[in-house]
Design an enzyme around this catalytic site. Structure first.
Site, PDB file in Angstrom:
ATOM      1  CE  LYS A  14      -3.227   2.760   2.604  1.00 13.83           C
ATOM      2  NZ  LYS A  14      -3.722   3.092   3.967  1.00 13.83           N
ATOM      3  N   GLY A  26      -8.087   9.554   9.764  1.00 15.31           N
ATOM      4  CA  GLY A  26      -8.396   9.620  11.180  1.00 15.31           C
ATOM      5  C   GLY A  26      -9.443  10.632  11.589  1.00 15.31           C
ATOM      6  CB  ALA A  82      -8.157   7.860   4.698  1.00 15.76           C
ATOM      7  N   GLY A  83     -10.856   8.309   6.450  1.00 13.65           N
ATOM      8  CA  GLY A  83     -11.891   9.296   6.712  1.00 13.65           C
ATOM      9  C   GLY A  83     -13.251   8.757   7.080  1.00 13.65           C
ATOM     10  CG  ASN A 118      -6.085   1.513  11.596  1.00 14.29           C
ATOM     11  OD1 ASN A 118      -4.930   1.311  11.293  1.00 14.29           O
ATOM     12  ND2 ASN A 118      -6.490   1.294  12.829  1.00 14.29           N
ATOM     13  CB  THR A 119      -8.993   5.927  12.996  1.00 15.26           C
ATOM     14  OG1 THR A 119      -7.650   6.047  12.533  1.00 15.26           O
ATOM     15  CG2 THR A 119      -9.150   6.745  14.268  1.00 15.26           C
TER      16      THR A 119
END
Length: 271
Positions: A105, A166, A193-194, A215-216
């Site tokens: 990645k 995040g 992301a986001g 993830n987050t």
């Protein structure tokens, strides 16, 4: 699309996956919660930031990697923390030796505050990595022209952000993401992301995106395991809805029941 959902799979670089979730492995409250979250999400790949899992003495966190290896899920190492093309190339080659995979990645950060990708260096890094035999999954913006340049550089998949890493904001530029999907109909697109809540993931899947990377949104939830399960269900629901073919959006109300022959339809109400 007329594909049966029972045979609906995601294919990237010739490898087929039954899951459409990629799961990050950072910032979980404990290794046990990370492990249970992996079981709940059933991801296609686990992303691992090699540079952030090496301590100052140069040794890997063996407990962390042992936990991941207990799951039968392939690794997708990433180049998180890299700010130059040279750092990306060095990190990718180290990751290939450590994990024994050509998958990478690609992350190349251009701004430390927004963590926005350096889209100029990104194309150069992608071209060099593909020449070195890597299967590159680039973390990029929703910019269509940048996406086309990355494809020209040899990438077979794009990973546009929904919002800065995040933040949990969801999709900040719906027009840009939907245009990317429309103009690149045959390219696997993973929203990376986001995303903050399962409805964000369900929405992009309804638009026809091929998967999401989380993830987050999972690791920082109050109950990460339950959130991982909720995202998995949302991704499946969004994909099924896309395959089912949503109704066309109408500008005005459309009666859902017939009105022909209905008595008193045009009568003026008595005061």
């Amino acid at each position: 699309m007329n594909s049966s959902t029972s045979t609906d799979t995601l294919t990237i670089y010739g490898q087929t996956f039954s899951s459409r979730i990629f799961l990050g492995t950072a910032r979980y409250p404990s290794l046990q919660i990370l492990s249970h979250s992996i079981e709940a999400a059933q991801p296609a790949l686990l992303t691992v930031a090699l540079r952030r899992q090496i301590n100052q003495a140069g040794a890997a966190d063996t407990g962390f990697f042992t936990t991941l290896k207990n799951h039968v899920v392939s690794f997708l190492p990433n180049t998180a923390g890299c700010h130059t093309v040279q750092e990306v190339l060095a990190t990718a080659q180290m990751a290939r030796e450590v994990f024994g995979t050509d998958w990478i990645k690609l992350e190349l950060i251009g701004d430390d505050y927004t963590l926005q990708p350096d889209v100029i260096g990104l194309v150069e890094a992608a071209a060099q990595l593909t020449r070195l035999g890597f299967k590159v999954l680039p973390y990029c913006t929703e910019d269509l022209v940048v996406g086309q340049r990355l494809l020209d550089a040899g990438c077979e998949v794009l990973m546009p952000w929904g919002a800065p890493i995040g933040t949990g904001k969801g999709i900040v530029n719906p027009y840009g993401l939907r245009l990317l999907r429309e103009r690149l109909p045959d390219v696997p697109l993973i929203v990376d992301a986001g995303l903050g809540v399962p409805s964000h993931a369900c929405q992009v899947m309804e638009w026809g995106f091929d998967g999401v990377l989380l993830n987050t949104a999972v690791s920082q939830a109050t109950y990460p395991v339950q959130m991982a399960r909720a995202f998995a269900e949302a991704v499946r629901a969004g994909r099924v809805a896309y395959l089912a073919g949503p109704m066309p959006v109408q500008e005005s109300a459309q009666a859902s029941t017939p009105v022909v022959g209905m008595p008193f339809w045009h009568q003026t109400p008595t005061p």
